[in-house]
Design a protein around this motif. Structure first.
Motif, PDB file in Angstrom:
ATOM      1  N   THR A 545      30.758  53.967  82.577  1.00 52.55           N
ATOM      2  CA  THR A 545      31.446  53.663  84.261  1.00 52.55           C
ATOM      3  C   THR A 545      32.598  55.173  84.708  1.00 52.55           C
ATOM      4  N   ASP A 546      33.169  55.685  85.421  1.00 52.55           N
ATOM      5  CA  ASP A 546      33.520  56.593  85.899  1.00 52.55           C
ATOM      6  C   ASP A 546      34.974  56.271  85.076  1.00 52.55           C
ATOM      7  N   ASP A 547      36.514  57.881  85.498  1.00 55.27           N
ATOM      8  CA  ASP A 547      37.622  56.810  84.960  1.00 55.27           C
ATOM      9  C   ASP A 547      38.364  56.460  85.883  1.00 55.27           C
ATOM     10  N   LEU A 548      37.831  55.606  87.250  1.00 53.33           N
ATOM     11  CA  LEU A 548      38.185  54.564  88.154  1.00 53.33           C
ATOM     12  C   LEU A 548      37.922  53.447  87.441  1.00 53.33           C
ATOM     13  N   GLY A 549      36.892  53.385  87.308  1.00 51.31           N
ATOM     14  CA  GLY A 549      36.222  51.983  86.566  1.00 51.31           C
ATOM     15  C   GLY A 549      36.489  51.603  85.479  1.00 51.31           C
ATOM     16  N   ALA A 550      37.512  52.959  84.670  1.00 47.35           N
ATOM     17  CA  ALA A 550      37.571  52.278  83.106  1.00 47.35           C
ATOM     18  C   ALA A 550      38.533  51.068  83.161  1.00 47.35           C
ATOM     19  N   ARG A 559      33.220  48.130  74.463  1.00 42.55           N
ATOM     20  CA  ARG A 559      32.858  49.385  74.434  1.00 42.55           C
ATOM     21  C   ARG A 559      32.686  50.127  75.902  1.00 42.55           C
ATOM     22  N   VAL A 560      33.530  51.191  76.641  1.00 43.26           N
ATOM     23  CA  VAL A 560      33.396  51.568  77.360  1.00 43.26           C
ATOM     24  C   VAL A 560      33.613  53.386  77.057  1.00 43.26           C
ATOM     25  N   VAL A 561      32.742  53.748  78.076  1.00 47.75           N
ATOM     26  CA  VAL A 561      32.388  54.888  77.845  1.00 47.75           C
ATOM     27  C   VAL A 561      32.323  55.674  79.467  1.00 47.75           C
ATOM     28  N   VAL A 562      33.045  56.663  79.016  1.00 50.10           N
ATOM     29  CA  VAL A 562      33.352  57.195  80.959  1.00 50.10           C
ATOM     30  C   VAL A 562      32.576  58.514  81.086  1.00 50.10           C
ATOM     31  N   LEU A 563      32.032  58.662  82.136  1.00 47.87           N
ATOM     32  CA  LEU A 563      31.069  59.720  82.267  1.00 47.87           C
ATOM     33  C   LEU A 563      32.422  60.592  83.528  1.00 47.87           C
ATOM     34  N   PRO A 564      31.147  61.675  84.282  1.00 45.58           N
ATOM     35  CA  PRO A 564      32.038  62.078  85.548  1.00 45.58           C
ATOM     36  C   PRO A 564      31.809  61.487  86.719  1.00 45.58           C
ATOM     37  N   ARG A 565      32.669  61.235  87.533  1.00 48.76           N
ATOM     38  CA  ARG A 565      32.909  61.025  88.604  1.00 48.76           C
ATOM     39  C   ARG A 565      32.268  61.226  89.345  1.00 48.76           C
TER      40      ARG A 565
END
Length: 607
Positions: A545-550, A559-565
């Motif tokens: 996901t991204d920072d808003l979804g994390a 587990r959550v991997v944060v990708l660029p939005r």
């Protein structure tokens, strides 16, 4: 999918053939072999397994001779054993073959009745013995080969050498690619320009049904009716430089880390960063008026086509059918007058996609090939070609070529939308800007490698894995599942997240990782709700996901991997990279052969 090489040279043929076969090993690695003419007689060396095994045999028992043929095999008829390894033949003729002789059983029965004794189960031996029978009945090599070709039905690329003819090689193609290379006082034959690039840049391609007599004086080409024909000699753009892994453990790892450069190189062909606009390449149809489009491909290329379907329908409002090429041929869809088609392929040689190309053209459709090899059969035979700039992709599981295909399809969708007036200049600028940011964002995803590796350590323990996505991320979920299956041999399926409760949810328990592509945006809430349904049944939720979804997903995800939005338009390209990286790390942890997974070959040139 086999690779074939032939040399009529001035120095020892076997080492040169072996090196060319190394460049073709992506076509098959079940077994390999080389035959040369030594004092006018045929000698051969063969080995089961990878090409390194054949290299060991040649070290132990070198093979002299300056004229020869070689083969690296992906088995179709007969188990992958040394006995079934090519070249096949008799004391009079030796043959290497890519493809399938469909009527081999009937020919075999006929030849056995005439006294031919077979040693293998392969269809290739049937062709070799058919040529041998013609030789036994008094025909010369050219006449014997021509007569045999007229009896053989199916798809093939063939190369043959003959006892007593130390400077002659005969080759032919029908439904499988083959090229003739011109050297200085020597000649070469190969499945593609990549194999011949270290030997020569001067290449002529056989057309469908062609056969050729190659000797140190050059090549004489004949069509299916034995009429002499001319075939253009062209300079290939393929580099003869060795394709190495650099400091990476595997070609796949190297190619995964080339995503940023490949995206940049491909996008700059079609996007102007100053004007933030798309420049479409010349097309054989007018996107402003085309009534309907067809996209067809195989494997990962088909999944890229599925994303392209979403984009073209959303931005250009053109109705699009997307079909697996092997099914499209037999579905008999109605095709409208003035319709167009996009065929997607890394190699440009995929047999089912080539057959779809011919079917589409017979029905009056204008066909554009989206390919990575400008000299491929598909690029040459389609009405137009749009090139990806991925460079050679050696790992069997497609990585950078897939994101390059997505990049091209995204550019086409924007261009079609502008041509039809369904998106504005401002829309075009925003969408183009999102694509231009992808190379930098892809590099940021690669910086998450350690987090993805940690996720892989958990996934590697699983027997079954589900990938979920919605909208354009649904095909990327299927791509993630395909990659995991291909190289780690773990059963995995990709589903539209909203479809999970219509059946797949029955598979979920505490042993099943559920990997979600869930960036913030218009589909986020619905996808998150689907994931909560899986979590409530014990599913192990792992999300990209991204920072808003994390913050929302961490409440129930393991587990959550944060990708660029990024926006929804660019999301499928960006989310491809982590699911491919995940598959790679799982395969490494399981100790599988990452670059050459079992039962697979890179270029599928048989049905």
């Amino acid at each position: 999918m086999c690779g074939i090489v032939g040399v009529v040279g001035r120095e020892a043929a076997a080492p040169r053939i072996l090196e060319a076969l190394r460049r073709l090993e992506y076509r098959g690695y079940d077994s390999a072999g080389i035959a040369t003419l030594v004092d006018g007689h045929i000698e051969r060396r063969r080995a089961e397994g990878k090409l390194s095994n054949l290299a060991g045999v040649l070290d132990a028992t070198p093979l002299p001779g300056t004229t020869g043929i070689g083969h690296t095999r992906w088995a179709t008829h007969g188990a992958p054993t040394e006995r079934n390894a090519h070249p096949h033949g008799t004391p009079r003729v030796s043959v290497v073959h890519n493809g399938i002789i469909e009527n081999h059983a009937d020919l075999r029965a006929e030849l056995e009745a005439k006294g031919q004794v077979f040693e293998t189960e392969t269809d290739t031996e049937t062709f070799a013995r058919l040529v041998d029978q013609n030789l036994a009945e008094g025909l010369g090599p050219e006449q014997a080969a021509s007569a045999a070709l007229k009896r053989a039905h199916g798809a093939y690329a063939l190369a043959m050498i003959f006892t007593g003819h130390p400077r002659t090689l005969i080759c032919a193609r029908q439904g499988a690619p083959l090229a003739v290379g011109y050297g200085e006082g020597e000649m070469f034959v190969g499945s593609d320009a990549l194999a011949l690039a270290p030997l020569t840049r001067r290449i002529a391609y056989l057309d469908e049904g062609d056969w050729a007599v190659v000797d140190d004086a050059g090549a004489r080409f004949f069509d299916i009716h034995d009429a002499p024909v001319e075939r253009e000699i062209r300079l290939t753009a393929v580099s003869g430089a060795a394709t190495g892994k650099g400091n990476y453990r595997h070609f796949m790892e190297k190619e995964l880390h080339e995503h940023p450069v490949v995206l940049g190189d491909t996008l700059t062909q079609y996007l102007d960063p100053m004007t933030r606009s798309v420049t479409l390449p010349p097309l054989p149809f007018d996107p402003a008026v085309v009534p309907r489009m067809t996209i067809t491909a195989c494997g990962s290329a088909f999944l890229a086509g599925q994303v392209g379907r979403y984009w073209i329908e959303q931005l250009a409002r053109i109705p699009v059918d997307a079909d697996v090429a092997s099914e499209f041929r037999y579905r008999e869809p109605p095709l409208p007058a003035g319709g167009a088609a996009l065929l997607v392929s890394q190699s440009g040689e995929t047999a089912d996609t080539m057959a779809a190309l011919h079917l589409l053209q017979r029905h009056g459709q204008k066909v554009v090939a989206v390919v990575n090899v400008p000299e491929s059969s598909m690029a040459r035979e389609a009405d137009g070609a749009v090139l990806t700039v991925a460079g050679p992709e050696i790992g069997v599981a497609s990585t950078k070529a897939f994101t390059a295909q997505l990049a091209v399809l995204a550019c086409l969708a924007i261009g079609f939308g502008r041509a039809r007036g369904t998106i504005s200049v401002d829309d075009e600028a925003k969408l183009t800007a999102a694509l231009l940011e992808l190379p930098a964002n892809a590099a940021l995803v690669l910086e998450r490698d350690e987090e993805i590796r940690a996720m892989a350590a958990e996934v590697a323990k699983a027997r079954d894995v589900l990938f979920l996505g919605r909208g354009t991320l649904f095909p990327i979920a299927m791509e993630g599942a395909l990659k995991l299956k291909e190289i780690s041999y773990i059963h995995a399926e990709g589903y539209a997240a909203g479809e999970m409760k219509h059946g797949p949810i029955a598979l979920i328990d505490s042993a099943v990782p559920v990997i979600s592509l869930c960036p913030s945006g218009p589909m986020f809430e619905k996808t998150a709700s689907n994931l909560q349904e899986a979590a409530a049944r014990g599913g192990r939720i792992m999300a990209f996901t991204d920072d808003l979804g994390a913050s929302r997903l961490r409440a129930f995800a393991e587990r959550v991997v944060v990708l660029p939005r990024v926006g929804a338009f660019a999301a499928p390209i960006l989310h491809t990279i982590p699911v491919q990286l995940l598959a790679y790390h799982v395969a490494v942890l399981k100790g599988t052969d990452v670059d050459q997974p079992r039962n697979l070959a890179k270029s599928v040139t048989v049905e």
